[in-house]
Scaffold this motif. Structure first.
Motif, PDB file in Angstrom:
ATOM      1  N   GLY A 254       0.960  -1.714  -0.291  1.00 40.25           N
ATOM      2  CA  GLY A 254      -0.491   0.668   0.062  1.00 40.25           C
ATOM      3  C   GLY A 254       0.414   1.136  -0.015  1.00 40.25           C
ATOM      4  N   ALA A 255       0.458   2.521  -0.777  1.00 44.70           N
ATOM      5  CA  ALA A 255       1.488   3.576  -0.401  1.00 44.70           C
ATOM      6  C   ALA A 255      -0.005   4.258  -0.133  1.00 44.70           C
ATOM      7  N   ILE A 256       1.130   5.703   0.118  1.00 43.84           N
ATOM      8  CA  ILE A 256      -0.227   6.829   0.475  1.00 43.84           C
ATOM      9  C   ILE A 256       0.726   8.238  -0.154  1.00 43.84           C
ATOM     10  N   THR A 257       0.555   9.410  -0.882  1.00 39.66           N
ATOM     11  CA  THR A 257       1.097  10.253  -1.835  1.00 39.66           C
ATOM     12  C   THR A 257       0.372  10.972  -2.085  1.00 39.66           C
ATOM     13  N   LEU A 258       1.454  12.312  -1.691  1.00 43.45           N
ATOM     14  CA  LEU A 258       1.178  13.966  -1.692  1.00 43.45           C
ATOM     15  C   LEU A 258       1.895  14.586  -3.160  1.00 43.45           C
ATOM     16  N   SER A 259       1.298  14.875  -4.149  1.00 45.76           N
ATOM     17  CA  SER A 259       2.197  15.435  -5.275  1.00 45.76           C
ATOM     18  C   SER A 259       2.466  16.695  -5.418  1.00 45.76           C
ATOM     19  N   VAL A 260       3.070  17.213  -5.208  1.00 44.59           N
ATOM     20  CA  VAL A 260       3.408  18.523  -5.343  1.00 44.59           C
ATOM     21  C   VAL A 260       2.501  19.997  -5.737  1.00 44.59           C
ATOM     22  N   LYS A 261       1.612  19.389  -6.873  1.00 40.00           N
ATOM     23  CA  LYS A 261       0.330  20.156  -6.516  1.00 40.00           C
ATOM     24  C   LYS A 261      -1.123  19.928  -5.395  1.00 40.00           C
ATOM     25  N   GLY A 262      -0.395  19.434  -5.124  1.00 38.78           N
ATOM     26  CA  GLY A 262      -1.628  18.862  -3.827  1.00 38.78           C
ATOM     27  C   GLY A 262      -2.807  18.071  -3.892  1.00 38.78           C
ATOM     28  N   GLU A 263      -2.463  16.931  -4.689  1.00 34.45           N
ATOM     29  CA  GLU A 263      -3.236  15.796  -4.839  1.00 34.45           C
ATOM     30  C   GLU A 263      -2.888  14.733  -4.545  1.00 34.45           C
ATOM     31  N   ILE A 264      -3.440  14.203  -3.985  1.00 35.58           N
ATOM     32  CA  ILE A 264      -3.345  12.709  -3.097  1.00 35.58           C
ATOM     33  C   ILE A 264      -3.492  11.640  -3.919  1.00 35.58           C
ATOM     34  N   GLY A 265      -2.964  10.704  -3.569  1.00 32.45           N
ATOM     35  CA  GLY A 265      -3.011   9.109  -3.504  1.00 32.45           C
ATOM     36  C   GLY A 265      -3.053   8.468  -2.381  1.00 32.45           C
ATOM     37  N   ILE A 266      -4.696   7.352  -2.607  1.00 33.96           N
ATOM     38  CA  ILE A 266      -3.940   6.345  -1.856  1.00 33.96           C
ATOM     39  C   ILE A 266      -4.654   4.562  -2.721  1.00 33.96           C
ATOM     40  N   ALA A 267      -3.621   4.387  -2.128  1.00 36.66           N
ATOM     41  CA  ALA A 267      -3.812   2.836  -2.969  1.00 36.66           C
ATOM     42  C   ALA A 267      -3.287   1.592  -2.392  1.00 36.66           C
ATOM     43  N   PHE A 268      -3.783   0.236  -2.407  1.00 36.97           N
ATOM     44  CA  PHE A 268      -3.202  -0.593  -1.447  1.00 36.97           C
ATOM     45  C   PHE A 268      -4.302  -2.187  -2.728  1.00 36.97           C
ATOM     46  N   SER A 269      -3.393  -3.203  -2.639  1.00 35.26           N
ATOM     47  CA  SER A 269      -3.231  -4.376  -2.463  1.00 35.26           C
ATOM     48  C   SER A 269      -3.568  -5.071  -1.766  1.00 35.26           C
ATOM     49  N   SER A 270      -3.828  -5.108  -0.752  1.00 36.52           N
ATOM     50  CA  SER A 270      -4.048  -5.896   0.575  1.00 36.52           C
ATOM     51  C   SER A 270      -5.491  -6.108   0.559  1.00 36.52           C
ATOM     52  N   ASN A 271      -5.713  -6.347   1.293  1.00 37.63           N
ATOM     53  CA  ASN A 271      -7.346  -6.341   1.861  1.00 37.63           C
ATOM     54  C   ASN A 271      -7.998  -5.215   2.337  1.00 37.63           C
ATOM     55  N   ARG A 272      -6.788  -4.963   3.383  1.00 38.12           N
ATOM     56  CA  ARG A 272      -7.189  -3.730   3.974  1.00 38.12           C
ATOM     57  C   ARG A 272      -6.094  -2.226   4.395  1.00 38.12           C
ATOM     58  N   MET A 273      -6.085  -0.967   4.688  1.00 38.24           N
ATOM     59  CA  MET A 273      -5.009  -0.357   4.438  1.00 38.24           C
ATOM     60  C   MET A 273      -5.626   1.029   5.517  1.00 38.24           C
ATOM     61  N   SER A 274      -5.716   1.062   6.376  1.00 40.64           N
ATOM     62  CA  SER A 274      -6.087   2.072   7.492  1.00 40.64           C
ATOM     63  C   SER A 274      -4.903   3.934   7.232  1.00 40.64           C
ATOM     64  N   TRP A 275      -6.286   4.821   6.488  1.00 37.07           N
ATOM     65  CA  TRP A 275      -5.562   6.186   6.130  1.00 37.07           C
ATOM     66  C   TRP A 275      -6.428   7.020   6.478  1.00 37.07           C
ATOM     67  N   ALA A 276      -5.667   8.220   7.121  1.00 38.87           N
ATOM     68  CA  ALA A 276      -6.454   9.142   7.103  1.00 38.87           C
ATOM     69  C   ALA A 276      -5.770  11.015   6.695  1.00 38.87           C
ATOM     70  N   TYR A 277      -6.340  11.740   6.444  1.00 41.02           N
ATOM     71  CA  TYR A 277      -6.357  13.272   5.962  1.00 41.02           C
ATOM     72  C   TYR A 277      -7.227  13.945   6.491  1.00 41.02           C
TER      73      TYR A 277
END
Length: 309
Positions: A265-288
């Protein structure tokens, strides 16, 4: 643009709904705490460090106090942090008896000419810098002891399966402030690992990467596979090539699954302020948090929003 503080609590095989609820509560707390510091101190690194420390202090996560145990029943931790403006980075690996490895990783970045210190060398540096050195076993919890006992029992009965998904994953955070980005990651590794094993979390470009020419990434999942594909850096390169943060994150996480048949899984922020959240496991906790809006989820295609007072 508004500042953003995005955290993850680890991608993994999380079938216990009560544990999923606890993980969600934990990442929400970390995101709010990190965002508050990010705003009040106007500092990417202070915000990231606070968010990760909150998770390191929470036994539900596999980092700091909640770290899983190696085969000898010890806690050995890894952490790293990176600033996108100048590519400064610091990390620690196979470190013991430190309450908050992410703080030590930051100190490596700021007070040494190196990007990574290991084992006894990291501990010697920590002592020199005034970090509290805990007694042996202080970070070993009863829950993790039980997990290791069950692991060893399955190992002896040859009932372990290499699914590429651990129950507990690494924690991390990425932040955006005034067009700049940074990332931080911390872990206890994986349950039953060999003594002295280094993880992707300590490796710049695998577990953590930040560059103001692309974005910032923190990863989680099957660490040995993440290191082989340099997942965090791979996502940043996709953004440099024109992909959005979400597209880049999905492409690279799925590419690793296809190539190595292990999840991440990974969390991403671009320098444009775009958000990316993806995971190939069954779950991944995230918050922003952005402004007074807190976003969070743990299941595929889940996205909840709350107003923060």
């Amino acid at each position: 643009m508004e500042p953003i503080l995005l955290v993850h609590g680890g991608a993994g095989f999380i079938n216990d709904d009560r544990k999923a609820t606890e993980l969600l509560l934990g990442v929400k707390e970390a995101a709010k705490a990190g965002y508050k510091v990010l705003k009040s101190k106007n500092s990417l690194l202070d915000g990231l460090e606070e968010a990760v420390r909150v998770m390191e202090d929470n036994e539900i996560f596999n980092a700091g106090l909640g770290s899983v145990l190696n085969l000898d029943g010890e806690v050995e931790m890894d952490a790293s942090i990176m600033l996108g403006s100048n590519l400064n980075a610091g990390g620690v690996t196979v470190v013991k008896n430190i309450k908050n490895p992410i703080s030590l990783a930051r100190r490596v970045m700021e007070k040494t000419p190196h990007f990574l210190l290991a084992g006894e060398g990291a501990l010697k540096f920590a002592k020199r810098e005034g970090f509290e050195i805990l007694s042996d076993g202080a970070l070993v919890t009863e829950a993790r002891k039980l997990m290791l006992e069950n692991y060893k029992k399955k190992l002896a009965e040859k009932k372990l399966t290499n699914t590429g998904e651990a129950e507990l994953g690494t924690v991390g955070a990425v932040a955006f402030l005034n067009g700049q980005v940074a990332a931080a990651t911390s872990t206890g590794g994986y349950e039953g690992k060999m003594v002295g094993r280094c993880s992707d979390t300590s490796i710049i470009g695998s577990g953590t990467y930040a560059d103001d020419e692309s974005g910032a990434v923190s990863t989680t999942g099957h660490g040995d596979s993440i290191a082989k594909v340099c997942l965090a850096h791979d996502i940043c390169k996709e953004m440099e090539a024109g992909k959005s943060a979400q597209e880049a994150t999905e492409i690279c996480v799925n590419k690793m699954l296809k190539r190595l048949e292990n999840t991440a899984g990974a969390i991403t922020l671009s320098v444009k302020g775009e958000i990316g959240i993806a995971f190939s496991s069954n779950r991944m906790s995230w918050a922003y948090q952005i402004g007074n809006m807190l976003h969070f989820g743990i299941n595929k295609n889940e996205h909840n929003v709350e107003i923060v007072n």
